[in-house]
Design a protein around this motif. Structure first.
Motif, PDB file in Angstrom:
ATOM      1  N   UNK A 100     -20.940 -16.400 -23.660  1.00 51.86           N
ATOM      2  CA  UNK A 100     -20.232 -15.387 -24.486  1.00 51.86           C
ATOM      3  C   UNK A 100     -18.916 -16.091 -25.071  1.00 51.86           C
ATOM      4  N   UNK A 101     -18.865 -15.662 -26.276  1.00 60.02           N
ATOM      5  CA  UNK A 101     -17.690 -16.492 -27.231  1.00 60.02           C
ATOM      6  C   UNK A 101     -16.709 -15.280 -27.613  1.00 60.02           C
ATOM      7  N   UNK A 102     -15.624 -15.873 -27.511  1.00 57.41           N
ATOM      8  CA  UNK A 102     -14.325 -15.042 -27.771  1.00 57.41           C
ATOM      9  C   UNK A 102     -13.380 -15.558 -28.969  1.00 57.41           C
ATOM     10  N   UNK A 103     -12.794 -15.091 -29.868  1.00 58.18           N
ATOM     11  CA  UNK A 103     -11.716 -15.449 -30.636  1.00 58.18           C
ATOM     12  C   UNK A 103     -10.485 -15.492 -29.843  1.00 58.18           C
ATOM     13  N   UNK A 104      -9.598 -16.660 -30.462  1.00 56.57           N
ATOM     14  CA  UNK A 104      -8.301 -16.619 -29.669  1.00 56.57           C
ATOM     15  C   UNK A 104      -7.402 -15.288 -29.668  1.00 56.57           C
ATOM     16  N   UNK A 105      -7.752 -14.714 -30.663  1.00 60.93           N
ATOM     17  CA  UNK A 105      -7.127 -13.529 -31.015  1.00 60.93           C
ATOM     18  C   UNK A 105      -7.315 -12.251 -30.217  1.00 60.93           C
ATOM     19  N   UNK A 106      -8.684 -12.140 -30.037  1.00 58.67           N
ATOM     20  CA  UNK A 106      -9.294 -11.274 -29.206  1.00 58.67           C
ATOM     21  C   UNK A 106      -8.997 -11.536 -27.686  1.00 58.67           C
ATOM     22  N   UNK A 107      -8.898 -13.038 -27.046  1.00 53.82           N
ATOM     23  CA  UNK A 107      -8.568 -13.221 -25.787  1.00 53.82           C
ATOM     24  C   UNK A 107      -7.033 -12.711 -25.570  1.00 53.82           C
ATOM     25  N   UNK A 108      -6.212 -13.139 -26.608  1.00 51.64           N
ATOM     26  CA  UNK A 108      -4.662 -12.758 -26.293  1.00 51.64           C
ATOM     27  C   UNK A 108      -4.628 -11.339 -26.019  1.00 51.64           C
ATOM     28  N   UNK A 109      -5.133 -10.426 -27.077  1.00 47.12           N
ATOM     29  CA  UNK A 109      -5.196  -9.030 -27.002  1.00 47.12           C
ATOM     30  C   UNK A 109      -5.870  -8.364 -25.945  1.00 47.12           C
ATOM     31  N   UNK A 110      -6.705  -8.985 -25.372  1.00 48.60           N
ATOM     32  CA  UNK A 110      -7.275  -8.383 -23.985  1.00 48.60           C
ATOM     33  C   UNK A 110      -6.398  -8.786 -22.723  1.00 48.60           C
ATOM     34  N   UNK A 111      -5.649  -9.928 -22.683  1.00 46.23           N
ATOM     35  CA  UNK A 111      -4.964 -10.358 -21.570  1.00 46.23           C
ATOM     36  C   UNK A 111      -3.610 -10.020 -21.821  1.00 46.23           C
ATOM     37  N   UNK A 112      -2.954 -10.058 -22.850  1.00 46.43           N
ATOM     38  CA  UNK A 112      -1.775  -9.758 -22.933  1.00 46.43           C
ATOM     39  C   UNK A 112      -1.318  -8.464 -23.550  1.00 46.43           C
ATOM     40  N   UNK A 113      -2.128  -7.990 -24.551  1.00 43.80           N
ATOM     41  CA  UNK A 113      -2.073  -6.603 -25.203  1.00 43.80           C
ATOM     42  C   UNK A 113      -1.391  -6.968 -26.817  1.00 43.80           C
ATOM     43  N   UNK A 114      -1.511  -8.187 -26.972  1.00 37.89           N
ATOM     44  CA  UNK A 114      -0.958  -8.489 -28.415  1.00 37.89           C
ATOM     45  C   UNK A 114      -1.777  -9.551 -28.955  1.00 37.89           C
ATOM     46  N   UNK A 115      -2.429  -9.800 -29.950  1.00 39.29           N
ATOM     47  CA  UNK A 115      -3.432 -10.835 -30.381  1.00 39.29           C
ATOM     48  C   UNK A 115      -2.573 -11.838 -31.035  1.00 39.29           C
ATOM     49  N   UNK A 116      -1.096 -11.598 -31.133  1.00 35.44           N
ATOM     50  CA  UNK A 116      -0.272 -12.624 -31.710  1.00 35.44           C
ATOM     51  C   UNK A 116       0.463 -13.260 -30.625  1.00 35.44           C
ATOM     52  N   UNK A 117       0.165 -12.888 -29.250  1.00 36.89           N
ATOM     53  CA  UNK A 117       0.988 -13.482 -28.233  1.00 36.89           C
ATOM     54  C   UNK A 117       1.104 -15.013 -28.219  1.00 36.89           C
ATOM     55  N   UNK A 118       2.119 -15.567 -27.660  1.00 39.16           N
ATOM     56  CA  UNK A 118       2.271 -17.008 -27.642  1.00 39.16           C
ATOM     57  C   UNK A 118       1.808 -17.712 -26.293  1.00 39.16           C
ATOM     58  N   UNK A 119       1.615 -18.886 -26.120  1.00 40.00           N
ATOM     59  CA  UNK A 119       1.107 -19.514 -24.924  1.00 40.00           C
ATOM     60  C   UNK A 119       1.806 -19.115 -23.681  1.00 40.00           C
ATOM     61  N   UNK A 120       3.341 -18.887 -23.345  1.00 38.09           N
ATOM     62  CA  UNK A 120       3.845 -18.751 -22.421  1.00 38.09           C
ATOM     63  C   UNK A 120       3.644 -17.275 -22.168  1.00 38.09           C
ATOM     64  N   UNK A 121       3.161 -16.388 -22.987  1.00 35.08           N
ATOM     65  CA  UNK A 121       3.132 -14.952 -22.585  1.00 35.08           C
ATOM     66  C   UNK A 121       1.536 -14.734 -21.805  1.00 35.08           C
ATOM     67  N   UNK A 122       0.642 -15.528 -22.547  1.00 35.29           N
ATOM     68  CA  UNK A 122      -0.686 -15.678 -21.808  1.00 35.29           C
ATOM     69  C   UNK A 122      -0.628 -16.228 -20.521  1.00 35.29           C
ATOM     70  N   UNK A 123       0.030 -17.235 -20.343  1.00 36.49           N
ATOM     71  CA  UNK A 123       0.138 -17.947 -19.157  1.00 36.49           C
ATOM     72  C   UNK A 123       0.920 -16.893 -18.104  1.00 36.49           C
ATOM     73  N   UNK A 124       1.697 -16.294 -18.329  1.00 38.18           N
ATOM     74  CA  UNK A 124       2.665 -15.360 -17.618  1.00 38.18           C
ATOM     75  C   UNK A 124       1.613 -14.264 -17.117  1.00 38.18           C
ATOM     76  N   UNK A 125       0.901 -13.606 -18.049  1.00 32.89           N
ATOM     77  CA  UNK A 125      -0.011 -12.730 -17.616  1.00 32.89           C
ATOM     78  C   UNK A 125      -1.235 -13.146 -16.936  1.00 32.89           C
ATOM     79  N   UNK A 126      -1.731 -14.210 -17.147  1.00 25.78           N
ATOM     80  CA  UNK A 126      -2.557 -14.613 -16.270  1.00 25.78           C
ATOM     81  C   UNK A 126      -2.442 -14.981 -14.858  1.00 25.78           C
TER      82      UNK A 126
END
Length: 168
Positions: A100-126
């Motif tokens: 299965x393939x996902x765009x970076x924007x979709x991954x950020x939207x799903x995990x953080x709630x914002x498709x424009x999230x930065x790497x620190x926000x993604x890491x925090x939510x993970x």
């Protein structure tokens, strides 16, 4: 619970993350980085394939999710990234895993709630979602984000299909 392998491809560093998830609750199984920076390009691709094959053999995921290539400023870098993705996908396809393939924007939207999230926000939510205390490398947390995104997206789609799809 499904076992999902998430991959953040790179021609020098490829992150991987294995989780088990029912779409609501997810548990960290393993994660890490495959570093292949000191080799000729063709050797790097072979090493990505070989080492991801070992990850698949060891952790026996049922599905694989990978980040899609995005077009950066440097077309050459995007092409190399695409080839690294190809090596990773081949390792999983040879193990008969659905991909299965996902765009970076979709991954950020799903995990953080914002498709424009930065790497620190993604890491925090993970770390929060998987209840992890240890420090994660950027590629490692991105791979876990891919796996989480797949777990949550796929679960939502499955629930919708089971319920008869969208209703107006």
């Amino acid at each position: 619970m499904r076992r999902i392998l998430g991959i953040d491809p790179g021609s020098r560093v490829t992150g991987y993350g294995v989780i088990e998830s029912n779409g609501i609750r997810s548990v960290h199984i393993a994660s890490g980085c495959i570093r292949v920076a000191d080799k000729k390009f063709a050797k790097r691709l072979g090493e990505i394939y070989r080492r991801l094959s070992e990850v698949v053999e060891e952790f026996k995921p049922q599905e694989m999710a990978i980040e899609q290539v995005f077009m950066a400023k440097d077309a050459s870098a995007a092409l190399k990234l695409g080839q690294a993705r190809g090596a990773a996908i081949c390792a999983c396809v040879m193990a008969e895993l659905p991909v299965f393939e996902y765009t970076p924007r979709m991954i950020k939207q799903t995990v953080v709630g914002s498709g424009g999230a930065d790497k620190d926000q993604v890491q925090h939510m993970v770390k929060h979602l998987l209840k992890l205390e240890q420090k994660l490398a950027s590629d490692q947390s991105d791979a876990l984000a891919v796996a989480l995104s797949h777990a949550h997206t796929n679960s939502t789609l499955y629930s919708l299909a089971k319920a008869g799809g969208w209703r107006r």
